[in-house]
Motif scaffolding. Structure first.
Motif, PDB file in Angstrom:
ATOM      1  N   LEU A   1      11.577   7.904  -8.790  1.00 52.66           N
ATOM      2  CA  LEU A   1      10.732   7.036  -7.961  1.00 52.66           C
ATOM      3  C   LEU A   1      11.464   5.783  -7.480  1.00 52.66           C
ATOM      4  N   PHE A   2      12.517   5.391  -8.191  1.00 56.52           N
ATOM      5  CA  PHE A   2      13.233   4.167  -7.806  1.00 56.52           C
ATOM      6  C   PHE A   2      13.740   4.251  -6.372  1.00 56.52           C
ATOM      7  N   PHE A   3      14.436   5.326  -6.052  1.00 61.91           N
ATOM      8  CA  PHE A   3      15.008   5.475  -4.718  1.00 61.91           C
ATOM      9  C   PHE A   3      13.921   5.684  -3.670  1.00 61.91           C
ATOM     10  N   ALA A   4      12.870   6.381  -4.048  1.00 61.65           N
ATOM     11  CA  ALA A   4      11.769   6.623  -3.121  1.00 61.65           C
ATOM     12  C   ALA A   4      11.052   5.319  -2.766  1.00 61.65           C
ATOM     13  N   VAL A   5      10.822   4.478  -3.770  1.00 67.15           N
ATOM     14  CA  VAL A   5      10.109   3.214  -3.546  1.00 67.15           C
ATOM     15  C   VAL A   5      10.915   2.283  -2.642  1.00 67.15           C
TER      16      VAL A   5
ATOM     17  N   ILE B   1       0.837  -1.209   0.000  1.00 63.99           N
ATOM     18  CA  ILE B   1       0.000   0.000   0.000  1.00 63.99           C
ATOM     19  C   ILE B   1       0.867   1.253   0.000  1.00 63.99           C
ATOM     20  N   ALA B   2       1.920   1.234   0.851  1.00 58.77           N
ATOM     21  CA  ALA B   2       2.799   2.406   0.963  1.00 58.77           C
ATOM     22  C   ALA B   2       3.496   2.691  -0.368  1.00 58.77           C
ATOM     23  N   VAL B   3       3.995   1.649  -1.005  1.00 60.52           N
ATOM     24  CA  VAL B   3       4.680   1.826  -2.289  1.00 60.52           C
ATOM     25  C   VAL B   3       3.702   2.316  -3.365  1.00 60.52           C
ATOM     26  N   MET B   4       2.485   1.770  -3.360  1.00 55.28           N
ATOM     27  CA  MET B   4       1.480   2.202  -4.337  1.00 55.28           C
ATOM     28  C   MET B   4       1.174   3.687  -4.179  1.00 55.28           C
ATOM     29  N   LEU B   5       0.952   4.131  -2.941  1.00 54.88           N
ATOM     30  CA  LEU B   5       0.674   5.551  -2.691  1.00 54.88           C
ATOM     31  C   LEU B   5       1.878   6.416  -3.040  1.00 54.88           C
TER      32      LEU B   5
ATOM     33  N   ALA C   1       9.584   1.031   1.050  1.00 52.10           N
ATOM     34  CA  ALA C   1       9.385  -0.369   1.437  1.00 52.10           C
ATOM     35  C   ALA C   1      10.197  -0.726   2.678  1.00 52.10           C
ATOM     36  N   ILE C   2      11.426  -0.240   2.754  1.00 50.35           N
ATOM     37  CA  ILE C   2      12.286  -0.534   3.901  1.00 50.35           C
ATOM     38  C   ILE C   2      11.750   0.116   5.171  1.00 50.35           C
ATOM     39  N   SER C   3      11.070   1.246   5.027  1.00 53.07           N
ATOM     40  CA  SER C   3      10.588   1.996   6.187  1.00 53.07           C
ATOM     41  C   SER C   3       9.381   1.351   6.861  1.00 53.07           C
ATOM     42  N   VAL C   4       8.737   0.413   6.217  1.00 46.77           N
ATOM     43  CA  VAL C   4       7.591  -0.263   6.829  1.00 46.77           C
ATOM     44  C   VAL C   4       8.118  -1.401   7.700  1.00 46.77           C
TER      45      VAL C   4
ATOM     46  N   GLY D   1      10.108   8.916   0.229  1.00 47.72           N
ATOM     47  CA  GLY D   1       9.757   7.503   0.365  1.00 47.72           C
ATOM     48  C   GLY D   1       9.588   7.102   1.811  1.00 47.72           C
ATOM     49  N   VAL D   2      10.468   7.609   2.667  1.00 46.44           N
ATOM     50  CA  VAL D   2      10.383   7.323   4.105  1.00 46.44           C
ATOM     51  C   VAL D   2       9.087   7.878   4.689  1.00 46.44           C
ATOM     52  N   VAL D   3       8.712   9.087   4.269  1.00 47.10           N
ATOM     53  CA  VAL D   3       7.478   9.705   4.766  1.00 47.10           C
ATOM     54  C   VAL D   3       6.262   8.837   4.453  1.00 47.10           C
TER      55      VAL D   3
END
Length: 289
Positions: free
Chosen positions: A30-34, A14-18, A38-41, A133-135
């Motif tokens: 978006l690569f680095f953000a994604v 869900i986080a990656v989709m948003l 994912a790691i932040s969850v 991405g972390v946010v």
């Protein structure tokens, strides 16, 4: 193989989709953000914040060191080695878990794998992309279906009490074997769940008396100690009258295949009495909470 999607797995998706849908308007890559998202969850909000900040700090450190080496001599092998040493030292000093991303950022800048992009521009936007991405990762982990670690902790205490009574029933009443490792594994799980509860405590409105929870954990640990002590006694054992009366009171109608003797097995009866007392104490603590 059993296929089961855990909640953390679902929240990561869900986080990656948003992040992809909403972040495309403010995120350059978006690569680095994604990846950061994912790691932040993580299993707890505190874990998410820690993992996310570690990745941001790692990106900033790698970007800074990479930029400084580029100003001196881009692609120089000696500077590359020194830069890697500096990145590793910096991550260790900062206690940052973002070593890999820091090395990747440094290498990309120093070795010129960023094309014609200005190194400073690349470093700054790499930090921005990672931060965004972390946010998203932390926000989704905080807002979507967070586990109730307090309830989970209480359930583990109830399991510990049941296992303690099972020990009395099997090992003492029926004089049969009890798998003490099962109690040890349950105790380890209790400590793990309680640790997550403490991590979440700062992010919840639960007004919980942690002193009582700590006391209950201590009681479970003491029960475990007395259980292991009894299991080390291999010779023939005898119940004293005091323990016999206590067990008869709690287990009415049960047949005891034990010989009663106050002069024998003092160590066994000491540990057994302590287990009985600690089970009563744990029961009181569980009911009080």
């Amino acid at each position: 193989m059993k296929f089961k999607l855990g909640m953390r797995n679902i929240k990561s998706g869900i986080a990656v989709m948003l992040c992809c849908i909403l972040g495309q308007y403010v995120i350059e890559n978006l690569f680095f953000a994604v990846v950061a998202c994912a790691i932040s969850v993580q299993g707890t909000v505190k874990g998410s914040v820690k993992a996310g900040l570690g990745r941001v700090k790692g990106t900033m450190l790698g970007g800074l060191i990479g930029y400084l080496t580029v100003l001196i001599k881009p692609g120089d092998p000696i500077l590359c080695g020194l830069g890697v040493m500096a990145v590793i030292y910096g991550c260790t000093a900062l206690k940052s878990p973002g070593l890999v991303v820091s090395l990747v950022t440094f290498s990309a800048i120093h070795l010129g794998n960023i094309g014609t992009i200005d190194p400073a521009y690349y470093a700054i936007h790499r930090v921005i992309d990672t931060s965004m991405g972390v946010v998203f990762g932390v926000a989704v982990n905080c807002l979507f279906a967070r586990p109730d670690y307090f309830e989970n902790t209480m359930n583990e205490f109830i399991k510990m009490e049941k296992l303690s009574k099972e020990f009395i029933k099997l090992r003492i009443i029926n004089n049969e074997h009890f798998d003490i490792e099962k109690y040890g594994l349950a105790f380890n799980k209790l400590e793990s769940v309680y640790s997550k509860f403490l991590d979440e405590l700062d992010f919840t409105k639960n007004n919980v008396n942690t002193d009582q929870l700590e006391e209950s954990i201590g009681v479970c640990e003491q029960i475990y100690f007395h259980m292991k002590s009894i299991e080390l006694l291999e010779k023939k054992l005898y119940l004293n009258k005091k323990n016999y009366k206590i067990l008869k009171k709690f287990y009415k109608g049960e047949d005891f295949d034990w010989e009663i003797d106050d002069t024998k097995s003092p160590v066994f009866n000491f540990h057994l009495e302590k287990i009985i007392q600690k089970i009563d104490q744990l029961n009181s603590l569980n009911n009080f909470k």
